[in-house]
Motif scaffolding. Structure first.
Motif, PDB file in Angstrom:
ATOM      1  N   PHE A  37     -14.156  11.328   2.208  1.00 42.71           N
ATOM      2  CA  PHE A  37     -14.499   9.965   2.624  1.00 42.71           C
ATOM      3  C   PHE A  37     -13.498   8.960   2.050  1.00 42.71           C
ATOM      4  O   PHE A  37     -13.233   7.918   2.651  1.00 42.71           O
ATOM      5  CB  PHE A  37     -15.922   9.614   2.188  1.00 42.71           C
ATOM      6  CG  PHE A  37     -16.983  10.297   2.991  1.00 42.71           C
ATOM      7  CD1 PHE A  37     -17.164   9.972   4.333  1.00 42.71           C
ATOM      8  CD2 PHE A  37     -17.790  11.269   2.426  1.00 42.71           C
ATOM      9  CE1 PHE A  37     -18.149  10.591   5.103  1.00 42.71           C
ATOM     10  CE2 PHE A  37     -18.775  11.901   3.176  1.00 42.71           C
ATOM     11  CZ  PHE A  37     -18.946  11.566   4.520  1.00 42.71           C
ATOM     12  N   ALA A  38     -12.949   9.283   0.868  1.00 40.45           N
ATOM     13  CA  ALA A  38     -11.954   8.397   0.253  1.00 40.45           C
ATOM     14  C   ALA A  38     -10.720   8.289   1.152  1.00 40.45           C
ATOM     15  O   ALA A  38     -10.154   7.202   1.311  1.00 40.45           O
ATOM     16  CB  ALA A  38     -11.557   8.917  -1.128  1.00 40.45           C
ATOM     17  N   LEU A  39     -10.296   9.411   1.750  1.00 43.61           N
ATOM     18  CA  LEU A  39      -9.134   9.399   2.636  1.00 43.61           C
ATOM     19  C   LEU A  39      -9.412   8.569   3.886  1.00 43.61           C
ATOM     20  O   LEU A  39      -8.525   7.876   4.388  1.00 43.61           O
ATOM     21  CB  LEU A  39      -8.752  10.829   3.032  1.00 43.61           C
ATOM     22  CG  LEU A  39      -7.475  10.984   3.868  1.00 43.61           C
ATOM     23  CD1 LEU A  39      -6.275  10.431   3.123  1.00 43.61           C
ATOM     24  CD2 LEU A  39      -7.245  12.447   4.242  1.00 43.61           C
ATOM     25  N   VAL A  40     -10.649   8.620   4.365  1.00 47.06           N
ATOM     26  CA  VAL A  40     -11.028   7.799   5.521  1.00 47.06           C
ATOM     27  C   VAL A  40     -10.915   6.322   5.177  1.00 47.06           C
ATOM     28  O   VAL A  40     -10.380   5.518   5.953  1.00 47.06           O
ATOM     29  CB  VAL A  40     -12.465   8.134   5.978  1.00 47.06           C
ATOM     30  CG1 VAL A  40     -12.909   7.172   7.077  1.00 47.06           C
ATOM     31  CG2 VAL A  40     -12.553   9.571   6.466  1.00 47.06           C
ATOM     32  N   GLY A  41     -11.393   5.969   3.990  1.00 51.27           N
ATOM     33  CA  GLY A  41     -11.296   4.575   3.549  1.00 51.27           C
ATOM     34  C   GLY A  41      -9.862   4.127   3.384  1.00 51.27           C
ATOM     35  O   GLY A  41      -9.487   3.019   3.790  1.00 51.27           O
ATOM     36  N   GLN A  42      -9.036   4.978   2.789  1.00 50.73           N
ATOM     37  CA  GLN A  42      -7.619   4.660   2.612  1.00 50.73           C
ATOM     38  C   GLN A  42      -6.924   4.496   3.962  1.00 50.73           C
ATOM     39  O   GLN A  42      -6.129   3.567   4.153  1.00 50.73           O
ATOM     40  CB  GLN A  42      -6.940   5.769   1.814  1.00 50.73           C
ATOM     41  CG  GLN A  42      -7.360   5.847   0.367  1.00 50.73           C
ATOM     42  CD  GLN A  42      -6.743   7.036  -0.349  1.00 50.73           C
ATOM     43  OE1 GLN A  42      -5.958   7.789   0.216  1.00 50.73           O
ATOM     44  NE2 GLN A  42      -7.111   7.207  -1.612  1.00 50.73           N
ATOM     45  N   SER A  43      -7.246   5.380   4.896  1.00 53.68           N
ATOM     46  CA  SER A  43      -6.627   5.331   6.228  1.00 53.68           C
ATOM     47  C   SER A  43      -6.994   4.041   6.953  1.00 53.68           C
ATOM     48  O   SER A  43      -6.164   3.437   7.638  1.00 53.68           O
ATOM     49  CB  SER A  43      -7.057   6.549   7.053  1.00 53.68           C
ATOM     50  OG  SER A  43      -6.630   7.752   6.436  1.00 53.68           O
ATOM     51  N   THR A  44      -8.239   3.621   6.788  1.00 52.27           N
ATOM     52  CA  THR A  44      -8.690   2.367   7.403  1.00 52.27           C
ATOM     53  C   THR A  44      -7.909   1.186   6.837  1.00 52.27           C
ATOM     54  O   THR A  44      -7.472   0.292   7.573  1.00 52.27           O
ATOM     55  CB  THR A  44     -10.194   2.158   7.164  1.00 52.27           C
ATOM     56  OG1 THR A  44     -10.917   3.268   7.709  1.00 52.27           O
ATOM     57  CG2 THR A  44     -10.677   0.865   7.814  1.00 52.27           C
ATOM     58  N   LEU A  45      -7.717   1.199   5.524  1.00 51.88           N
ATOM     59  CA  LEU A  45      -6.958   0.120   4.864  1.00 51.88           C
ATOM     60  C   LEU A  45      -5.503   0.105   5.339  1.00 51.88           C
ATOM     61  O   LEU A  45      -4.911  -0.967   5.529  1.00 51.88           O
ATOM     62  CB  LEU A  45      -7.020   0.309   3.348  1.00 51.88           C
ATOM     63  CG  LEU A  45      -6.548  -0.864   2.472  1.00 51.88           C
ATOM     64  CD1 LEU A  45      -7.355  -2.125   2.789  1.00 51.88           C
ATOM     65  CD2 LEU A  45      -6.689  -0.505   1.002  1.00 51.88           C
ATOM     66  N   ILE A  46      -4.944   1.275   5.574  1.00 52.65           N
ATOM     67  CA  ILE A  46      -3.567   1.380   6.057  1.00 52.65           C
ATOM     68  C   ILE A  46      -3.442   0.785   7.461  1.00 52.65           C
ATOM     69  O   ILE A  46      -2.478   0.067   7.777  1.00 52.65           O
ATOM     70  CB  ILE A  46      -3.103   2.848   6.058  1.00 52.65           C
ATOM     71  CG1 ILE A  46      -2.973   3.372   4.626  1.00 52.65           C
ATOM     72  CG2 ILE A  46      -1.788   3.008   6.807  1.00 52.65           C
ATOM     73  CD1 ILE A  46      -1.966   2.633   3.774  1.00 52.65           C
TER      74      ILE A  46
ATOM     75  N   TRP B  58      -1.569  -0.779  -4.477  1.00 52.56           N
ATOM     76  CA  TRP B  58      -2.300  -1.085  -5.712  1.00 52.56           C
ATOM     77  C   TRP B  58      -3.807  -0.993  -5.482  1.00 52.56           C
ATOM     78  O   TRP B  58      -4.543  -0.468  -6.326  1.00 52.56           O
ATOM     79  CB  TRP B  58      -1.910  -2.479  -6.191  1.00 52.56           C
ATOM     80  CG  TRP B  58      -2.650  -2.925  -7.422  1.00 52.56           C
ATOM     81  CD1 TRP B  58      -2.433  -2.512  -8.707  1.00 52.56           C
ATOM     82  CD2 TRP B  58      -3.749  -3.850  -7.467  1.00 52.56           C
ATOM     83  NE1 TRP B  58      -3.326  -3.133  -9.562  1.00 52.56           N
ATOM     84  CE2 TRP B  58      -4.142  -3.960  -8.828  1.00 52.56           C
ATOM     85  CE3 TRP B  58      -4.429  -4.593  -6.504  1.00 52.56           C
ATOM     86  CZ2 TRP B  58      -5.182  -4.782  -9.237  1.00 52.56           C
ATOM     87  CZ3 TRP B  58      -5.463  -5.423  -6.913  1.00 52.56           C
ATOM     88  CH2 TRP B  58      -5.839  -5.517  -8.253  1.00 52.56           C
ATOM     89  N   LEU B  59      -4.270  -1.465  -4.320  1.00 50.42           N
ATOM     90  CA  LEU B  59      -5.689  -1.365  -3.989  1.00 50.42           C
ATOM     91  C   LEU B  59      -6.139   0.091  -3.869  1.00 50.42           C
ATOM     92  O   LEU B  59      -7.228   0.464  -4.314  1.00 50.42           O
ATOM     93  CB  LEU B  59      -5.981  -2.094  -2.669  1.00 50.42           C
ATOM     94  CG  LEU B  59      -5.899  -3.621  -2.665  1.00 50.42           C
ATOM     95  CD1 LEU B  59      -6.141  -4.161  -1.260  1.00 50.42           C
ATOM     96  CD2 LEU B  59      -6.916  -4.220  -3.639  1.00 50.42           C
ATOM     97  N   ILE B  60      -5.287   0.915  -3.275  1.00 45.92           N
ATOM     98  CA  ILE B  60      -5.610   2.330  -3.081  1.00 45.92           C
ATOM     99  C   ILE B  60      -5.509   3.104  -4.391  1.00 45.92           C
ATOM    100  O   ILE B  60      -6.234   4.062  -4.631  1.00 45.92           O
ATOM    101  CB  ILE B  60      -4.688   2.953  -2.012  1.00 45.92           C
ATOM    102  CG1 ILE B  60      -4.966   2.322  -0.638  1.00 45.92           C
ATOM    103  CG2 ILE B  60      -4.858   4.468  -1.938  1.00 45.92           C
ATOM    104  CD1 ILE B  60      -4.014   2.775   0.451  1.00 45.92           C
TER     105      ILE B  60
END
Length: 310
Positions: free
Chosen positions: A58-67, A240-242
């Protein structure tokens, strides 16, 4: 003596650029350029797929969304600068902004090799982020220019070879995971040589486009020098956020600073023939790519070191 020379990868680009200006044409034949591009893209896709296989969460999903949000934000910032500082019409403004909202796989490949030479670790998930950052600017640009004659089409967005190759590599890398590592390992020596040849071609191409600019010379050159720094800053903040490592932060800054000269021009030439793609290519390739390869990558890597220590 080597301490006074530019990075070895940048030197391939710089020497080819100078040679082209001296009327020595080092551009590769189309077939050779396509082969080299295919190798770079499929290798990046495979590594991105391996990152998905190893880090699916789920962390990767969140990171991908931020990207994805990062890509959209850079496009909108670029469009704001263009509208405030130039007299370009709507089509040319959005076309130029889309080039800078998307990314340069070539610049990313050079940055990865630079980090490898320096022995700086970076996360494999950055290969996934390359693919994710190809789409937002294209979709937003086509949406802003869409009308009854030019409707936004999924087929148009996904039809370009560069994106298709990255996605194919990602799917295979994700399915096979560690089983694909021998293949990417075997490709590594070829990748380095192909990258050197790629930079020779791009240096020559940039040199040939120095004269290929319209009446907006001052703005285009200024924008092409300033926008990479703005995009890199957005990339550094997002990293930095990630919570990325030093190398991962540097690469995300490079992606933020880079501008497309493959996927975006191909899509916009097909969907909006009246758009001044040559002008956008001059900015993204002759100016921004040159700046990033010769100075930017090293600067962003230094800035990333300080960011990750905060």
């Amino acid at each position: 003596m080597t301490q006074f020379l530019p990075d070895i990868l940048a030197f391939f680009f710089l020497m080819a650029f100078i040679a082209q200006r001296l009327s020595v044409d080092l551009r590769l034949p189309d077939a050779a350029y396509q082969l080299i591009t295919y190798i770079l893209l499929i290798t990046i896709g495979l590594k991105g797929g391996q990152a998905i296989s190893a880090n699916a969460s789920f962390a990767l999903v969140g990171q991908s969304t931020l990207i994805i949000v990062m890509g959209l934000f850079i496009t909108l910032v670029a469009l704001m600068f263009i509208k405030v500082g130039s007299k370009l019409d709507k089509t040319d403004s959005i076309t130029l902004a889309a080039h800078y909202g998307s990314v340069s796989v070539g610049t990313f490949a050079v940055a990865v090799s630079f980090l490898d030479i320096q022995g700086i670790y970076h996360e494999l998930t950055l290969n996934l982020f390359v693919a994710l950052l190809e789409l937002p600017a294209i979709i937003l640009g086509l949406y802003l220019l869409s009308d009854k004659k030019n409707k936004l089409s999924v087929k148009t967005i996904l039809a370009h070879k560069s994106l298709a190759l990255i996605l194919i590599g990602m799917v295979i890398g994700a399915l096979y995971g560690d089983s694909a590592k021998p293949m990417t390992h075997d490709l590594k020596p070829m990748f380095s040589v192909m990258l050197a040849l790629y930079l020779v071609h791009m240096g020559a191409l940039a040199g040939s486009k120095v004269s290929d600019i319209g009446p907006n010379k001052v703005f285009i050159i200024s924008f092409a020098l300033v926008m990479p720094l703005v995009g890199a800053s957005i990339g550094l903040f997002t990293a930095w956020l990630i919570g990325l490592s030093h190398g991962g932060t540097a690469l995300l800054a490079v992606l933020g600073a880079s501008a497309s000269y493959i996927a975006v021009p191909a899509v916009f030439e097909q969907t909006h023939p009246k758009a001044n793609v040559a002008q956008a290519l001059f900015a993204s390739l002759a100016i921004s790519f040159s700046f990033n390869v010769i100075w930017g990558i090293e600067w962003y890597t230094t800035a990333a070191k300080y960011i990750t220590q905060l």
